[in-house]
Design a protein around this motif. Structure first.
Motif, PDB file in Angstrom:
ATOM      1  N   ASP A 129       0.824  -1.216   0.000  1.00 41.46           N
ATOM      2  CA  ASP A 129       0.000   0.000   0.000  1.00 41.46           C
ATOM      3  C   ASP A 129       0.846   1.248   0.000  1.00 41.46           C
ATOM      4  O   ASP A 129       0.499   2.248  -0.621  1.00 41.46           O
ATOM      5  CB  ASP A 129      -0.908   0.008   1.240  1.00 41.46           C
ATOM      6  N   MET A 130       1.960   1.194   0.695  1.00 38.02           N
ATOM      7  CA  MET A 130       2.838   2.366   0.761  1.00 38.02           C
ATOM      8  C   MET A 130       3.636   2.564  -0.507  1.00 38.02           C
ATOM      9  O   MET A 130       4.363   3.543  -0.619  1.00 38.02           O
ATOM     10  CB  MET A 130       3.813   2.210   1.934  1.00 38.02           C
ATOM     11  N   ARG A 131       3.501   1.630  -1.452  1.00 35.01           N
ATOM     12  CA  ARG A 131       4.236   1.723  -2.713  1.00 35.01           C
ATOM     13  C   ARG A 131       5.746   1.791  -2.458  1.00 35.01           C
ATOM     14  O   ARG A 131       6.448   2.648  -2.994  1.00 35.01           O
ATOM     15  CB  ARG A 131       3.819   2.950  -3.546  1.00 35.01           C
ATOM     16  N   PRO A 142       8.845   1.199  -5.809  1.00 31.98           N
ATOM     17  CA  PRO A 142       7.991   0.803  -6.933  1.00 31.98           C
ATOM     18  C   PRO A 142       8.714   0.704  -8.263  1.00 31.98           C
ATOM     19  O   PRO A 142       8.165   0.168  -9.228  1.00 31.98           O
ATOM     20  CB  PRO A 142       6.944   1.911  -6.980  1.00 31.98           C
ATOM     21  N   VAL A 143       9.950   1.235  -8.351  1.00 31.60           N
ATOM     22  CA  VAL A 143      10.629   1.281  -9.645  1.00 31.60           C
ATOM     23  C   VAL A 143      11.361  -0.016  -9.917  1.00 31.60           C
ATOM     24  O   VAL A 143      11.153  -0.682 -10.920  1.00 31.60           O
ATOM     25  CB  VAL A 143      11.614   2.447  -9.683  1.00 31.60           C
ATOM     26  N   GLU A 144      12.232  -0.417  -8.971  1.00 31.08           N
ATOM     27  CA  GLU A 144      13.063  -1.596  -9.233  1.00 31.08           C
ATOM     28  C   GLU A 144      12.986  -2.626  -8.124  1.00 31.08           C
ATOM     29  O   GLU A 144      13.565  -3.676  -8.234  1.00 31.08           O
ATOM     30  CB  GLU A 144      14.535  -1.174  -9.386  1.00 31.08           C
TER      31      GLU A 144
END
Lengths: 219, 76
Positions: free
Chosen positions: A193-195, A198-200
């Motif tokens: 939920d907190m992300r 998120p990229v890698e």
């Protein structure tokens, strides 16, 4: 100190008296001061030289007195003499390996004093073996010690593992409630939920649209 | 004994002449490999991520999940 004293020599077990005004080796300074004080200026240098000679002479006498004192010279310990060693970094030891030569070895040493071209190969090797114990190839030879070292390592690590297992069972208390599976699920949900990353990283592996893990391993 | 005389001089120079070019080549190769295996894909991944990134949408999704303390989910 003036007036004579009893001097215990460390090298022989006798004691002998120093006559008065004859200083020991360590009290030369006071002796020369006395010489300067007690003589005329013009004669000082000559007097110092004769005093020095007499000092040496007295010392020599005292040493021979020591030998004749009945107890002999102090025993020379084996470990104080120069030793033989085989070491790569200092190739020439202080003494040769064989100290007591057999008659053949002595005759060989005599032959060595002549022309070396006259020596056969076996004689040259024999001369080498008189002087040295191991050749460089022999002394640098690897041992199989590493096998026992590695084996010992593994064994002790295994033993430590057993100790750790016993400890886990009998010493430690229960883990905190935060290790329960339900709690862990809630933690994971919160992370997504907190992300986070998120990229890698972690969040990149979750498909937010379809609420499932992404199928491809390349994100 | 007819052994050849061993080499007595120039040992360090010989070693350096052999090892230094290898060392430099390998270092440069590893640097180039790292650049094209790690940093370039990473830069591309960030670029791709932010190309389609809608920050407001993400914020609302996070808010609905209830992780913020300053804004509660719109239901409450």
């Amino acid at each position: 100190m003036p007036g004579g004293d009893k001097y215990q020599s460390p090298f022989c077990q006798t004691t002998w008296y120093t006559p008065s005004l004859q200083p020991t080796y360590f009290r030369v300074q006071s002796h020369f001061l006395q010489a300067f004080g007690g003589r005329e200026q013009g004669k000082n240098r000559r007097m110092l030289a004769t005093r020095a000679l007499r000092l040496v002479g007295k010392r020599a006498i005292s040493t021979s007195v020591c030998v004749r004192g009945g107890h002999g010279v102090a025993k020379v310990e084996e470990y104080t003499l120069p030793a033989y060693f085989d070491r790569r970094e200092s190739p020439l030891p202080d003494v040769s390996y064989v100290r007591n030569l057999s008659p053949e070895q002595q005759s060989l040493k005599e032959k060595e004093k002549g022309s070396w071209a006259a020596l056969s190969n076996e004689e040259k090797v024999a001369l080498y073996r008189i002087s040295f114990n191991q050749s460089f190839a022999e002394m640098n030879h690897g041992t199989s010690e590493w096998k026992s070292v590695v084996g010992g390592m593994f064994f002790l690590i295994g033993l430590t593992g057993l100790v750790v297992l016993w400890q886990r069972k009998y010493v430690y208390g229960p883990v905190p409630h935060t290790f329960d599976p339900e709690y862990k699920e809630k933690e994971l949900q919160r992370v997504l939920d907190m992300r986070m990353n998120p990229v890698e990283g972690f969040g990149a592996k979750w498909d937010y649209e379809n609420k499932q893990w992404k199928k491809s391993i390349f994100t | 004994m007819s052994l050849p005389k061993p080499v007595m001089r120039g040992l360090l120079g010989k070693r350096l002449r052999f090892h230094l070019p290898i060392a430099f080549t390998l270092s440069i190769i590893s640097a180039i490999a790292f650049k094209y295996a790690v940093t370039e894909p990473r830069k591309q991944a960030y670029a791709d991520f932010y190309k389609q990134y809608d920050s407001v949408k993400e914020f609302n999704a996070m808010r609905e999940a209830g992780i913020f303390e300053s804004v509660r989910p719109s239901g409450e």
